[in-house]
Motif scaffolding. Structure first.
Motif, PDB file in Angstrom:
ATOM      1  N   HIS A 118       0.851  -1.189   0.000  1.00  0.00           N
ATOM      2  CA  HIS A 118       0.000   0.000   0.000  1.00  0.00           C
ATOM      3  C   HIS A 118       0.888   1.240   0.000  1.00  0.00           C
ATOM      4  O   HIS A 118       1.827   1.333   0.773  1.00  0.00           O
ATOM      5  N   LEU A 119       0.582   2.176  -0.871  1.00  0.00           N
ATOM      6  CA  LEU A 119       1.305   3.436  -0.939  1.00  0.00           C
ATOM      7  C   LEU A 119       0.273   4.549  -0.977  1.00  0.00           C
ATOM      8  O   LEU A 119      -0.604   4.562  -1.848  1.00  0.00           O
ATOM      9  N   GLN A 120       0.360   5.441  -0.019  1.00  0.00           N
ATOM     10  CA  GLN A 120      -0.637   6.515   0.048  1.00  0.00           C
ATOM     11  C   GLN A 120      -0.004   7.744   0.679  1.00  0.00           C
ATOM     12  O   GLN A 120       0.781   7.638   1.613  1.00  0.00           O
ATOM     13  N   VAL A 121      -0.354   8.905   0.165  1.00  0.00           N
ATOM     14  CA  VAL A 121       0.062  10.178   0.739  1.00  0.00           C
ATOM     15  C   VAL A 121      -1.148  10.766   1.456  1.00  0.00           C
ATOM     16  O   VAL A 121      -2.235  10.843   0.883  1.00  0.00           O
ATOM     17  N   HIS A 122      -0.957  11.157   2.701  1.00  0.00           N
ATOM     18  CA  HIS A 122      -2.050  11.750   3.478  1.00  0.00           C
ATOM     19  C   HIS A 122      -2.639  12.931   2.706  1.00  0.00           C
ATOM     20  O   HIS A 122      -1.904  13.713   2.080  1.00  0.00           O
ATOM     21  N   GLU A 123      -3.944  13.057   2.753  1.00  0.00           N
ATOM     22  CA  GLU A 123      -4.621  14.077   1.941  1.00  0.00           C
ATOM     23  C   GLU A 123      -4.118  15.497   2.211  1.00  0.00           C
ATOM     24  O   GLU A 123      -4.135  16.342   1.322  1.00  0.00           O
ATOM     25  N   ARG A 124      -3.661  15.787   3.418  1.00  0.00           N
ATOM     26  CA  ARG A 124      -3.111  17.123   3.721  1.00  0.00           C
ATOM     27  C   ARG A 124      -1.850  17.412   2.921  1.00  0.00           C
ATOM     28  O   ARG A 124      -1.482  18.572   2.729  1.00  0.00           O
ATOM     29  N   HIS A 125      -1.169  16.352   2.478  1.00  0.00           N
ATOM     30  CA  HIS A 125       0.119  16.510   1.800  1.00  0.00           C
ATOM     31  C   HIS A 125       0.062  16.153   0.317  1.00  0.00           C
ATOM     32  O   HIS A 125       1.094  16.151  -0.346  1.00  0.00           O
ATOM     33  N   GLN A 126      -1.134  15.877  -0.190  1.00  0.00           N
ATOM     34  CA  GLN A 126      -1.269  15.541  -1.602  1.00  0.00           C
ATOM     35  C   GLN A 126      -1.076  16.776  -2.468  1.00  0.00           C
ATOM     36  O   GLN A 126      -1.239  17.904  -2.024  1.00  0.00           O
ATOM     37  N   LYS A 131       5.196  11.573  -6.128  1.00  0.00           N
ATOM     38  CA  LYS A 131       6.206  11.384  -7.177  1.00  0.00           C
ATOM     39  C   LYS A 131       7.553  11.046  -6.554  1.00  0.00           C
ATOM     40  O   LYS A 131       8.273  10.175  -7.054  1.00  0.00           O
ATOM     41  N   ILE A 132       7.903  11.706  -5.459  1.00  0.00           N
ATOM     42  CA  ILE A 132       9.162  11.399  -4.774  1.00  0.00           C
ATOM     43  C   ILE A 132       9.163   9.944  -4.312  1.00  0.00           C
ATOM     44  O   ILE A 132      10.155   9.224  -4.489  1.00  0.00           O
ATOM     45  N   LEU A 133       8.051   9.486  -3.734  1.00  0.00           N
ATOM     46  CA  LEU A 133       7.972   8.091  -3.269  1.00  0.00           C
ATOM     47  C   LEU A 133       8.071   7.109  -4.429  1.00  0.00           C
ATOM     48  O   LEU A 133       8.783   6.099  -4.341  1.00  0.00           O
ATOM     49  N   ILE A 134       7.383   7.392  -5.524  1.00  0.00           N
ATOM     50  CA  ILE A 134       7.439   6.518  -6.704  1.00  0.00           C
ATOM     51  C   ILE A 134       8.867   6.464  -7.247  1.00  0.00           C
ATOM     52  O   ILE A 134       9.385   5.393  -7.585  1.00  0.00           O
ATOM     53  N   THR A 151      -4.410  -0.453  -9.476  1.00  0.00           N
ATOM     54  CA  THR A 151      -5.404   0.512  -9.016  1.00  0.00           C
ATOM     55  C   THR A 151      -6.736   0.134  -9.652  1.00  0.00           C
ATOM     56  O   THR A 151      -6.833  -0.891 -10.313  1.00  0.00           O
ATOM     57  N   GLN A 152      -7.730   0.938  -9.447  1.00  0.00           N
ATOM     58  CA  GLN A 152      -9.061   0.618  -9.955  1.00  0.00           C
ATOM     59  C   GLN A 152      -9.444   1.579 -11.077  1.00  0.00           C
ATOM     60  O   GLN A 152      -9.056   2.742 -11.070  1.00  0.00           O
ATOM     61  N   ASN A 153     -10.250   1.086 -11.986  1.00  0.00           N
ATOM     62  CA  ASN A 153     -10.733   1.922 -13.079  1.00  0.00           C
ATOM     63  C   ASN A 153     -11.538   3.112 -12.550  1.00  0.00           C
ATOM     64  O   ASN A 153     -11.634   4.140 -13.220  1.00  0.00           O
TER      65      ASN A 153
END
Length: 89
Positions: free
Chosen positions: A5-13, A19-22, A41-43
């Motif tokens: 799972h890879l997710q950026v908290h919405e405050r930091h999106q 992109k840095i994480l990818i 991911t999902q359609n």
């Protein structure tokens, strides 16, 4: 190698952290001799599809039954996207 799972908290999106994480993940994969990074991911997650495409991923496959064996139309399907990794020269 698997990152579940890879997710950026919405405050930091939308600040470049995704992109840095990818890019870090891609560099780690390259350093370990891998040829590509694949994400699922999902359609229905248009923002994620657009983000991954901006990061150099292309759609390489779908799975119509990952989320349900009863999907018959506009339901959620899995998209597999891949970013090939250029090797160090």
């Amino acid at each position: 190698m698997l990152i579940w799972h890879l997710q950026v908290h919405e405050r930091h999106q939308r600040k470049g952290y995704g992109k840095i994480l990818i890019d870090k993940m891609t560099n780690l994969a390259r350093d370990n001799g891998l040829r590509a990074v694949t994400v699922e991911t999902q359609n229905t997650n248009v923002a994620a599809v657009q983000f991954y495409m901006q990061c150099g991923f292309q759609i390489e496959g779908i799975d119509l039954s990952l989320y349900s064996n009863n999907d018959t139309g506009n339901e959620e399907i899995a998209l597999y996207m891949r970013r090939k990794i250029p090797q160090h020269e």
